[in-house]
Every structure is written in structure tokens, then in C-alpha cells.
Design an enzyme around this catalytic site. Structure first.
Site: not given
Length: 386
Positions: A87, A157, A195, A336
Site C-alpha cells: 500500500s 489462504t 483498497n 505496505g
């Protein structure tokens, strides 16, 4: 930093720092970096495979690395390693939109629907009621596509990741995932990290300029600042050399660390696809806070923050956050995270002192300790409050 630990449970692409007030001192004496190096080594001792950091101040640029870049071969971590910054990409995207605002090519108060008609619709979402500004400071209420159960199952996952790691996802596909859910709150009624906001911001850049957001980030920021280790990979699955391997336990405490280096970063898009190194990130935040990328008015807009209410002492601006460190010092920057990679980068209010850190494992270590050591030396401490 502190906000990272509050967010990782719900979204792997993370957050950051910012400030308003008097400038800090130029920087510590060269020997003061000893504490920063020790904090990097401590992160490795706590379980991170490897760490790398770069600090810039009036005394020059100093880099350090510790641990392993490849646990299979034992290759050490390098200060020159490229890594996925997650990020931190958001600060670059917000900077481009603020440049466009300075050029009168858009207004921060434009409704999202002006540029992306009909895209933000469904289950109560309405792009006619959400401004570009609310995308950038996360007050839009738009649901985070990373919080979708199916998306998390397929991407975060262990089984899902290894089945889907090479899938290509278009930005509009990511927005569509978010539109299956109701908004988290009415526009402007609260703060919530999403996001989806920055996937939309990237699409706004494309609509305004006629070029992909990555091309504009490259033309406006990466090339002028000569950020030679920084790139927007699009759908490229590997990391350029030199780079370390990236490892994840997929949230399982004490679970085995899996190599997750190769992945298609289109799952992050403009919210977090960027690759860089610690030296480039320190240079970027120094230039941004030093006024080299935005006029004073737009930099002031970027530094106008809202209380996140996630943790005390944390405020979010436009792709930039203000965080008070343990000693009371404020720095601006962003965190991030993406599979197997955790990064932090920040600078003082005047941009003259900057630091960037990366860990190549996503389950351990404390980036805030590294920042406290770098910015809380007596020579750099700041007495301003908030």
C-alpha cells in the site's frame, strides 16, 4: 508502524504516516544510526527471515540489512533488494491525482461518477455521492474488496493462494467484488480503510489522462526522481534482481513459512502493486515532503488529515498518514504489506530525514521499533503536539 498491526487482520495491503508543524532538525550524527541497525537485527532475531533499511538525512544515505534473503540457500539479505511495497503504492497514486488537481484537470470534490459513470453502484453504493477526495482519505464508505470472504479464501489462504497466484484480475473486477456488499458507512460519516478506493483512484487517473495510472506514475514521479529500482509490474509475476524471496505463514501462528515470491500483482492494482527498494522509497518521501512533487496548496491538501480512530495518534490524509512515534515525534509516510512482504516508509515534515524498511516475512517483527530508533534520537526529537 502501529497502524499496520491494527489492519493486517482484515487486509493484507496496508497503511502509513504524516505531520503538520515545525520542521525537525536536519538529522542525527552518523553514529546515531547504530540504534536503527540494532532494531533491524532485532527484527530478524524475533523471527523475520531478513530485513533491509535505508535512511537519508543531512549526513547522507545509510543502508543496512540483516538476516537471509533466501532461507533455502542461506543467501543474505541485501540493502539493494527490490521488494513488493504493497500500500505504499497509494502515496504515489494520490500524488498523481493531486498533480492533476494542480493542473485544473480535475477537482478533488468531483463526484467519482463524473469520471467513472455507473461503476460505483449496487447494494447502496452510489458514485454520485462520493468525491475523489473521499477515495483518497478513506471516508467514502466503499467496501474493501479484500474483506470479501471468497476473495480472501482464493487469495489469502494457503490452498487458495497456490491455486490462484497467477490469475489476472482487471481493476473493474476488483471493484465489482466490492459492489456485492453494502457500504461500510455513508460517505463522510466515518473512516474505513478500503483498497477499493485506490483501485478507483487509478481508474480516475486513466480516465482523466487517457493513459494507465502506471504510465502516469512512471512519467510524473519515477522518471523525474530517478527511482531506478521502482516499477509497476502490472501482471508480471516475478521480482527484478537483486531481490530476496518472500515468505508467508498465511496467518497461522507458528505455521510453516511458504515461499510466496511469485504472484500476479493485479490482485492489488493501484492499491498496492508497486515494486521498489528502501533507497528509492526514502528518496520519494523526502522529495514529496520537501515540496519537489506538489505545489504548497496541494501538499497542504495531502496533509489535511482525519482521525482514523483505529489507534490513538494516527491520522490519515490523502494517501499519506500522520503518526506520532513513541517519543512524540511526528512523521509522514505509509505502510505496505502484501504476501510475504511488510514495508514502512516515512519522512519528517520538511523531507530532510527519511527512512524505509522492509521485512521479507509477514508474520513477525516490529517496524515501529526501527522507526523509533531512527527518529527518536535526541537530535531529531520534536516537541510539537497535535
Amino acid at each position: 508502524m502501529r497502524l499496520r498491526t491494527a489492519v493486517t487482520g482484515t487486509a493484507v495491503l496496508l497503511l502509513s504516516a504524516a505531520l503538520a508543524g515545525p520542521a525537525l532538525a536536519a538529522g542525527p550524527a552518523p553514529g546515531a544510526h547504530t540504534g536503527t541497525r540494532a532494531a533491524v537485527r532485532a527484527a530478524v532475531a524475533a523471527g523475520v527471515p531478513g530485513a533491509t533499511a535505508t535512511a537519508r538525512d543531512a549526513h547522507g544515505t545509510r543502508s543496512t540489512a540483516a538476516g537471509r534473503g533466501d532461507v533455502r540457500t542461506g543467501r543474505p539479505r541485501s540493502a539493494d533488494d527490490r521488494f513488493r511495497v504493497g500500500s505504499i503504492t497509494k502515496t504515489f497514486v494520490a500524488t498523481v491525482l493531486l498533480q492533476l488537481a494542480a493542473e485544473d484537470r480535475l477537482s478533488l470534490d468531483d463526484p467519482v461518477d463524473t469520471w467513472l459513470p455507473g461503476l460505483v453502484r449496487g447494494h447502496g453504493h452510489d458514485g454520485r455521492r462520493i468525491s475523489v477526495r473521499r477515495l483518497l482519505n478513506h471516508t467514502s464508505g466503499i467496501h474493501d474488496y479484500l474483506a470479501d470472504d471468497g476473495f480472501r479464501r482464493d487469495r489469502f489462504t494457503e490452498d487458495g493462494f497456490f491455486r490462484h497466484r497467477y490469475d489476472t484480475l482487471a481493476p473493474r473486477d476488483l471493484v465489482a467484488v466490492a459492489m456485492r456488499h453494502a457500504p461500510d458507512f455513508a460517505p463522510g460519516a466515518s473512516w474505513g480503510y478500503s483498497n477499493t478506493n485506490y483501485v478507483l483512484a487509478g481508474l480516475v487517473i486513466e480516465r482523466v489522462t487517457g493513459r494507465p495510472y502506471a504510465a502516469e506514475v512512471t512519467r510524473r514521479i519515477i522518471t523525474p526522481l530517478r527511482l531506478t529500482a521502482t516499477s509497476l509490474p502490472g501482471t508480471r509475476t516475478g521480482l527484478p534482481r537483486p531481490s530476496a524471496r518472500a515468505y508467508s505463514t498465511f496467518g497461522a501462528p507458528g505455521g510453516p513459512a511458504r515461499d510466496v515470491t511469485a504472484l500476479n500483482p493485479s490482485l492489488a492494482s493501484a492499491a498496492g502493486e508497486m515494486i521498489s527498494d528502501s533507497a528509492d522509497l526514502a528518496r520519494f518521501y523526502g522529495a514529496l515532503l520537501g515540496g519537489r512533487l506538489l505545489p504548497p496548496r496541494e501538499l497542504g491538501e495531502m496533509e489535511t488529515t482525519v482521525d482514523t480512530k483505529v489507534l490513538p495518534g494516527v491520522w490519515y490524509g490523502l494517501g499519506l498518514m500522520d503518526i506520532r512515534l513513541a517519543c512524540g515525534t511526528h512523521v509522514w509516510g505509509h505502510s505496505g504489506g502484501i504476501h510475504g512482504s511488510v514495508s514502512e516508509a516515512a519522512a519528517t515534515a520538511d523531507g530532510r530525514h527519511a527512512l524505509a524498511v522492509n521485512f521479507n516475512g509477514d508474520w513477525s517483527g516490529d517496524t515501529s521499533a526501527v522507526f523509533d530508533e531512527e527518529f527518536c534520537q535526541p537530535e531529531t526529537r520534536e516537541s510539537t503536539g497535535r
